[in-house]
Motif scaffolding. Structure first.
Motif, PDB file in Angstrom:
ATOM      1  N   ILE A  96       0.837  -1.201   0.000  1.00 15.23           N
ATOM      2  CA  ILE A  96       0.000   0.000   0.000  1.00 15.23           C
ATOM      3  C   ILE A  96       0.871   1.251   0.000  1.00 15.23           C
ATOM      4  CG2 ILE A  96      -1.677   1.333   1.343  1.00 15.23           C
ATOM      5  CD1 ILE A  96      -2.841  -1.306   2.323  1.00 15.23           C
ATOM      6  N   SER A  97       1.953   1.224   0.777  1.00 17.48           N
ATOM      7  CA  SER A  97       2.860   2.368   0.823  1.00 17.48           C
ATOM      8  C   SER A  97       3.496   2.614  -0.542  1.00 17.48           C
ATOM      9  CB  SER A  97       3.963   2.118   1.862  1.00 17.48           C
ATOM     10  OG  SER A  97       3.408   1.887   3.127  1.00 17.48           O
ATOM     11  N   TRP A  98       3.896   1.540  -1.198  1.00 20.72           N
ATOM     12  CA  TRP A  98       4.518   1.659  -2.517  1.00 20.72           C
ATOM     13  C   TRP A  98       3.542   2.237  -3.528  1.00 20.72           C
ATOM     14  CZ3 TRP A  98       4.168  -2.461  -6.598  1.00 20.72           C
ATOM     15  CH2 TRP A  98       4.931  -2.144  -7.719  1.00 20.72           C
ATOM     16  N   ILE A 108       3.647  15.111  -1.095  1.00 14.96           N
ATOM     17  CA  ILE A 108       2.500  14.333  -0.641  1.00 14.96           C
ATOM     18  C   ILE A 108       2.807  12.844  -0.692  1.00 14.96           C
ATOM     19  CG2 ILE A 108       1.458  14.360  -2.949  1.00 14.96           C
ATOM     20  CD1 ILE A 108      -0.341  14.246   0.443  1.00 14.96           C
ATOM     21  N   SER A 109       3.541  12.370  -1.716  1.00 13.58           N
ATOM     22  CA  SER A 109       3.874  10.955  -1.794  1.00 13.58           C
ATOM     23  C   SER A 109       4.805  10.572  -0.663  1.00 13.58           C
ATOM     24  CB  SER A 109       4.522  10.647  -3.147  1.00 13.58           C
ATOM     25  OG  SER A 109       3.616  10.911  -4.194  1.00 13.58           O
ATOM     26  N   PHE A 110       5.791  11.401  -0.393  1.00 18.13           N
ATOM     27  CA  PHE A 110       6.736  11.160   0.689  1.00 18.13           C
ATOM     28  C   PHE A 110       6.005  11.033   2.020  1.00 18.13           C
ATOM     29  CE2 PHE A 110       9.453  12.609   4.101  1.00 18.13           C
ATOM     30  CZ  PHE A 110      10.686  12.038   3.836  1.00 18.13           C
ATOM     31  N   THR A 111       5.176  11.995   2.334  1.00 19.76           N
ATOM     32  CA  THR A 111       4.478  11.978   3.616  1.00 19.76           C
ATOM     33  C   THR A 111       3.425  10.871   3.679  1.00 19.76           C
ATOM     34  OG1 THR A 111       2.949  13.672   2.802  1.00 19.76           O
ATOM     35  CG2 THR A 111       4.874  14.424   4.032  1.00 19.76           C
ATOM     36  N   SER A 112       2.833  10.523   2.557  1.00 22.14           N
ATOM     37  CA  SER A 112       1.854   9.433   2.550  1.00 22.14           C
ATOM     38  C   SER A 112       2.509   8.123   2.963  1.00 22.14           C
ATOM     39  CB  SER A 112       1.232   9.288   1.160  1.00 22.14           C
ATOM     40  OG  SER A 112       0.487  10.422   0.819  1.00 22.14           O
ATOM     41  N   LEU A 117      11.571   3.262   0.365  1.00 19.99           N
ATOM     42  CA  LEU A 117      10.675   3.776  -0.672  1.00 19.99           C
ATOM     43  C   LEU A 117      10.908   5.248  -0.994  1.00 19.99           C
ATOM     44  CD1 LEU A 117       7.308   2.105   0.407  1.00 19.99           C
ATOM     45  CD2 LEU A 117       8.608   1.634  -1.670  1.00 19.99           C
ATOM     46  N   THR A 118      11.367   6.003  -0.037  1.00 22.03           N
ATOM     47  CA  THR A 118      11.363   7.468  -0.214  1.00 22.03           C
ATOM     48  C   THR A 118      12.742   8.100  -0.326  1.00 22.03           C
ATOM     49  OG1 THR A 118      11.300   7.756   2.200  1.00 22.03           O
ATOM     50  CG2 THR A 118       9.189   7.704   1.032  1.00 22.03           C
ATOM     51  N   ILE A 119      13.820   7.355  -0.109  1.00 21.98           N
ATOM     52  CA  ILE A 119      15.134   7.973  -0.057  1.00 21.98           C
ATOM     53  C   ILE A 119      15.592   8.392  -1.456  1.00 21.98           C
ATOM     54  CG2 ILE A 119      16.407   5.770  -0.180  1.00 21.98           C
ATOM     55  CD1 ILE A 119      17.395   8.738   2.013  1.00 21.98           C
ATOM     56  N   ASN A 120      15.297   9.605  -1.814  1.00 19.72           N
ATOM     57  CA  ASN A 120      15.804  10.212  -3.044  1.00 19.72           C
ATOM     58  C   ASN A 120      15.416   9.434  -4.293  1.00 19.72           C
ATOM     59  OD1 ASN A 120      17.161  12.234  -4.415  1.00 19.72           O
ATOM     60  ND2 ASN A 120      19.086  11.097  -4.440  1.00 19.72           N
TER      61      ASN A 120
END
Length: 434
Positions: A16-18, A49-53, A380-383
């Motif tokens: 779900i996060s992905w 928004i994607s990062f914080t989601s 998922l979010t690192i750069n």
């Protein structure tokens, strides 16, 4: 089944996060909330928004595991009323998970998750990576020792199938070495072109380390201090580290034309989807195994026996006990014996395998799961950049992620090498008797 269920929950949360990181879902959120949740935040209008989601979703599951860890401290058997919190109450836990996600989206501001993701979560992620490496080295030793125990036990008692375990030990060792060599050749052929110095260095260092620990594992001095050391364990470490390097070079950006998988349009989306799925599977497996592993628990090494073995097992027990006393078998062999008749176990013996003592530390189990959720969010979010792949963002396609995997392989080699050298350097601490 309890641990598998928690692993499935982590897998679902990760997927779900992905998906939430992808533009398709972000646009749907914008429409569903009539612009309340949008693709801009911060004074500079940067996209986040994607990062914080991703962090909202993983932080929710992480907080749930921390709460469960607090509720399950010092639960040592299912006789404790709090044990039902670990093994039951699934509807309540699912509802709490969904409620925490909702609260994170509606109440907690973006700035908190931006700070948390950039400064705190990465610390927890590093700890989780270390746990995974220790688990791998411990599993490599345990796998080989298990095969040797079965072989020696069959020779002592005449029970079991020693031939099967010998084939498993030798065949598994050869298979992992052959696979490692094949993967190394593939990496040199496809990912080590003229200007790909990073890939060349990583592949070559991995090959050198693999040769060194293989030689160490059969060294005569190391064999004297640790008779169970051998090529079986080193083959598993070499294969895993080779896989890590392959994963690193195949997930790096293609700005230097060193990653042909990115340029292969026909397989890009499939590789991204499968790569994400198997990454989350690996995280769920590592998390599930870690809490039950003796490397992370204080379980005593001595076998605890509360009653005498039944007559039909007395001869077998004495033979194995004698082998343990002589050092031919480890003490864990005694704990693997079924010392009691089924009639002596009680009516409900088969219904509760933790009626006297839990098989793993419940509180530690949830702490490791919390670390896993933070690792997934960071991964998922690192750069991460999309590389024009469309709706689905590749998992970990950055130089940072690639170097993390490469350095992790080096650390894994060092940990295993130390596990071989430590009994030689500190024999008293490891109880070595020559």
């Amino acid at each position: 089944m309890t641990r598998i269920t928690y692993a499935i929950l982590l897998l679902v949360n990760s997927l779900i996060s992905w998906i939430a990181l992808s533009p398709f879902i972000v646009h749907k959120l914008e429409k569903a909330t009539f612009g309340f949740i949008n693709n801009k935040c911060g004074p500079d209008g940067s996209e986040c928004i994607s990062f914080t989601s991703v962090y909202r979703i993983n932080f929710a599951l992480g907080v749930l595991h921390l709460i469960l860890a607090g509720l399950l401290v010092n639960v040592t058997s299912t006789a404790n009323p709090r044990a039902v919190i670990q093994n039951g109450c699934w509807k309540i836990k699912i509802f709490a998970w969904i409620s925490l996600i909702t609260i994170n989206f509606l109440v907690i501001p973006d700035n908190f998750f931006i700070f948390y993701g950039n400064n705190i979560a990465i610390v927890f992620s590093t700890i989780f990576l270390g746990i995974g490496l220790i688990l791998l080295v411990d599993f490599a030793h345990a796998w080989a020792e298990k095969c040797l125990e079965k072989i020696e036990m069959e020779e002592l008692t005449g029970e079991g199938d020693a031939g099967f375990w010998k084939k498993l030990l030798v065949g598994g060792t050869l298979l992992m070495y052959i696979s490692s060599i094949a993967l190394t050749v593939v990496m040199y052929w496809f990912f080590a072109s003229h200007d790909c110095n990073m890939n060349k260095t990583a592949i070559t260092v991995n090959l050198i380390f693999g040769i060194i620990i293989s030689i160490m594992s059969v060294n005569q001095t190391i064999q004297e201090y640790n008779p169970h050391a051998g090529l079986a364990q080193s083959s598993m470490v070499v294969f895993y580290c080779t896989y890590l390097v392959l994963s690193a070079v195949s997930s790096e950006p293609d700005d230097k034309f060193c990653n042909p998988l990115v340029r292969s349009k026909g397989t890009r989306t499939v590789s991204v989807v499968l790569g994400a799925f198997f990454t989350f599977i690996a995280v769920a497996y590592t998390t599930t195994r870690a809490a039950a592993n003796t490397a992370f628990s204080s379980e005593p090494s001595d076998a605890i026996i509360n009653s005498q073995p039944s007559p039909r097992n007395e001869m077998r027990y004495q033979a194995i006990k004698q082998a343990v006393d002589q050092g031919a078998l480890p003490e864990s062999a005694l704990r693997q014996l079924d010392l009691y008749d089924d009639e002596e176990e009680g009516a409900d013996a088969g219904n509760d395998e933790e009626r006297t003592k839990v098989k793993y530390n419940y509180a530690l189990f949830h702490i490791i799961f919390f670390l896993a959720t933070q690792y997934v969010a960071t991964l998922l979010t690192i750069n991460v950049k999309q590389d024009d792949l469309g709706d689905f963002v590749p998992v970990g396609r950055t130089y940072f992620s690639s170097w993390v995997k490469i350095v992790s392989s080096w650390v894994c080699f060092l940990l295993y090498g130390w596990s071989l050298a430590a009994p030689v350097l500190m024999p008293d601490r490891f109880g070595v008797q020559l």
